[in-house]
Design an enzyme around this catalytic site. Structure first.
Site, mmCIF file in Angstrom:
data_model
loop_
_atom_site.group_PDB
_atom_site.id
_atom_site.type_symbol
_atom_site.label_atom_id
_atom_site.label_comp_id
_atom_site.label_asym_id
_atom_site.label_seq_id
_atom_site.Cartn_x
_atom_site.Cartn_y
_atom_site.Cartn_z
ATOM 1 N N GLY A 165 -61.762 64.445 32.938
ATOM 2 C CA GLY A 165 -62.199 64.991 31.496
ATOM 3 C C GLY A 165 -62.496 64.010 30.548
ATOM 4 N N GLY B 299 -63.673 64.827 23.939
ATOM 5 C CA GLY B 299 -62.467 64.767 23.486
ATOM 6 C C GLY B 299 -61.516 63.897 23.676
ATOM 7 C CE1 TYR C 183 -55.543 74.539 27.889
ATOM 8 C CE2 TYR C 183 -53.829 75.066 26.191
ATOM 9 C CZ TYR C 183 -54.626 74.263 26.757
ATOM 10 O OH TYR C 183 -54.658 72.992 26.300
ATOM 11 C CB ILE D 1 -56.406 67.518 19.183
ATOM 12 C CG1 ILE D 1 -54.823 67.470 19.629
ATOM 13 C CG2 ILE D 1 -57.188 66.204 19.025
ATOM 14 C CD1 ILE D 1 -54.178 66.815 18.505
HETATM 15 N N1 LIG Z 1 -57.810 69.943 21.980
HETATM 16 C C1 LIG Z 1 -56.669 70.427 21.756
HETATM 17 O O1 LIG Z 1 -56.204 70.776 20.737
HETATM 18 C C2 LIG Z 1 -55.422 70.319 22.968
HETATM 19 C C3 LIG Z 1 -54.304 70.797 22.750
HETATM 20 C C4 LIG Z 1 -53.380 70.683 23.731
HETATM 21 C C5 LIG Z 1 -53.642 70.196 25.088
HETATM 22 N N2 LIG Z 1 -55.087 69.757 25.147
HETATM 23 C C6 LIG Z 1 -55.406 69.318 26.491
HETATM 24 O O2 LIG Z 1 -56.011 68.046 26.320
HETATM 25 C C7 LIG Z 1 -57.201 67.914 27.619
HETATM 26 C C8 LIG Z 1 -58.528 67.434 26.833
HETATM 27 O O3 LIG Z 1 -58.798 68.506 26.140
HETATM 28 P P1 LIG Z 1 -59.746 68.249 25.011
HETATM 29 O O4 LIG Z 1 -59.582 68.896 23.787
HETATM 30 O O5 LIG Z 1 -60.262 66.736 24.970
HETATM 31 O O6 LIG Z 1 -61.145 69.147 25.958
HETATM 32 P P2 LIG Z 1 -62.616 69.038 25.793
HETATM 33 O O7 LIG Z 1 -63.031 70.435 26.225
HETATM 34 O O8 LIG Z 1 -63.284 68.394 24.589
HETATM 35 O O9 LIG Z 1 -62.607 68.014 27.053
HETATM 36 C C9 LIG Z 1 -62.617 68.474 28.495
HETATM 37 C C10 LIG Z 1 -63.170 67.909 29.628
HETATM 38 O O10 LIG Z 1 -62.712 68.256 30.846
HETATM 39 C C11 LIG Z 1 -63.929 68.260 31.491
HETATM 40 N N3 LIG Z 1 -63.806 69.238 32.645
HETATM 41 C C12 LIG Z 1 -63.638 70.643 32.667
HETATM 42 N N4 LIG Z 1 -63.186 70.914 33.953
HETATM 43 C C13 LIG Z 1 -63.374 69.951 34.636
HETATM 44 C C14 LIG Z 1 -63.110 69.882 36.093
HETATM 45 N N5 LIG Z 1 -62.860 70.809 36.974
HETATM 46 N N6 LIG Z 1 -63.180 68.530 36.644
HETATM 47 C C15 LIG Z 1 -63.546 67.596 35.929
HETATM 48 N N7 LIG Z 1 -63.546 67.455 34.658
HETATM 49 C C16 LIG Z 1 -63.639 68.955 33.914
HETATM 50 C C17 LIG Z 1 -65.253 68.846 30.680
HETATM 51 O O11 LIG Z 1 -66.512 68.739 31.130
HETATM 52 C C18 LIG Z 1 -64.784 68.119 29.164
HETATM 53 O O12 LIG Z 1 -65.297 66.834 29.318
HETATM 54 C C19 LIG Z 1 -56.943 69.292 28.249
HETATM 55 O O13 LIG Z 1 -56.105 69.248 29.575
HETATM 56 C C20 LIG Z 1 -56.560 70.009 27.247
HETATM 57 O O14 LIG Z 1 -55.986 71.446 27.782
HETATM 58 C C21 LIG Z 1 -56.093 69.900 24.380
#
Ligand SMILES: NC(=O)c1ccc[n+]([C@@H]2O[C@H](COP(=O)([O-])OP(=O)(O)OC[C@H]3O[C@@H](n4cnc5c(N)ncnc54)[C@H](O)[C@@H]3O)[C@@H](O)[C@H]2O)c1
Length: 246
Positions: free
Chosen positions: A14, A18, A156, A189
């Site tokens: 990922g 982010g 989720y 975030i």
């Molecule tokens: N943003 C928030 O508020 C938040 C809060 C709690 C947890 N999280 C967790 O943190 C992690 C990162 O989230 P983020 O906010 O940076 O999200 P984001 O959407 O900015 O980035 C997620 C990335 O994962 C990649 N991705 C999706 N499916 C994939 C797959 N099957 N294989 C490989 N890559 C894949 C996407 O292409 C993307 O680049 C996630 O697991 C999310 O659930 C985020």
């Protein structure tokens, strides 16, 4: 001067966006060689190009065992070692109220977030054991939403509760190999994942947070960097909240 992560190879999923992208930048700053892995290979390439040193970007789908194995193989071919730091940040949302949630919306989120974390841990830990890596560290991204629930996120929150539980089990199984496994639980975030949340809901979420703001991906990456380094050498099976106090 040697940096805390000098000589380490870190595989981050990922990583094109982010929190994953912020982790790439921070771990790279701390001296690690970064394998920027994402399903979106163009995003991964851009991140890799912005880093210092001999890094690599790979197209990797965490929900596919074959894709993960191909990725690990390409890393071992290039660096003659598997990654000793693994950050599982790939994740998706497909929100809907339970009464309306389609079966495939449920399955897709479980497949990427939960099964993807399982497949990554299984294959990366196997590669570490095979190559006698004795100070491995795996960092999984859970979510505070799994502890408090979130309307529209039955799929989720379930996937993230599973990630946290699986982290604890993996920490027990991998400890004897010197591999630590920990979980980071972010709150709200500022990333593309939360961009589509309606302003009204964002205001409500902000009021839920004692610090009265969303966090930045870099603030989560700092905790990931701590768990990746020897500074956390006795932290194992832990869940660390990065929520501004939610
Ligand atoms: N943003 C928030 O508020 C938040 C809060 C709690 C947890 N999280 C967790 O943190 C992690 C990162 O989230 P983020 O906010 O940076 O999200 P984001 O959407 O900015 O980035 C997620 C990335 O994962 C990649 N991705 C999706 N499916 C994939 C797959 N099957 N294989 C490989 N890559 C894949 C996407 O292409 C993307 O680049 C996630 O697991 C999310 O659930 C985020």
């Amino acid at each position: 001067m040697s940096l805390p992560l000098s000589g380490k190879i870190a595989l981050i999923t990922g990583a094109g966006s982010g929190i994953g992208r912020a982790a790439c930048r921070l771990l790279n700053r701390e001296g690690a060689t970064i394998i920027v892995a994402d399903r979106n290979v163009e995003a991964a390439r851009q991140v890799a190009n912005s880093l210092n040193g001999d890094n690599q970007f790979i197209e990797l789908d965490v929900s596919s065992k074959q894709s993960i194995q191909n990725g690990i193989q390409s890393i071992v071919s290039k660096f003659n070692a598997p990654p000793s730091i693994v950050v599982n940040a790939a994740g998706i949302i497909k929100d809907n109220f339970i009464l309306k949630l389609e079966e495939d919306q449920f399955d897709d989120v479980i497949r990427v977030n939960l099964k993807g974390t399982f497949l990554m841990m299984q294959n990366c830990a196997n590669a570490m054991v095979e190559k006698n890596i004795v100070n491995g560290t795996i960092i999984n991204l859970g979510s505070i939403a799994s502890k408090i629930g979130n309307i529209g996120q039955a799929n989720y929150t379930s996937s993230k509760a599973g990630v946290e539980a699986m982290t604890k089990t993996a920490s027990r199984e991998f400890g004897k190999f010197g591999i630590r496994v920990n979980c980071v639980l972010p709150g709200f975030i500022n990333t593309p994942m939360t961009e589509s949340v309606p302003e009204k809901v964002k205001d409500y979420m902000t009021m839920q947070c004692p610090l009265r703001r969303f966090g930045n991906p870099e603030e989560v990456a700092e905790v990931i960097a701590f768990l990746a380094s020897d500074k956390s050498s006795y932290v194992n099976g832990a869940s660390i909240e990065v929520t501004g106090g939610i």
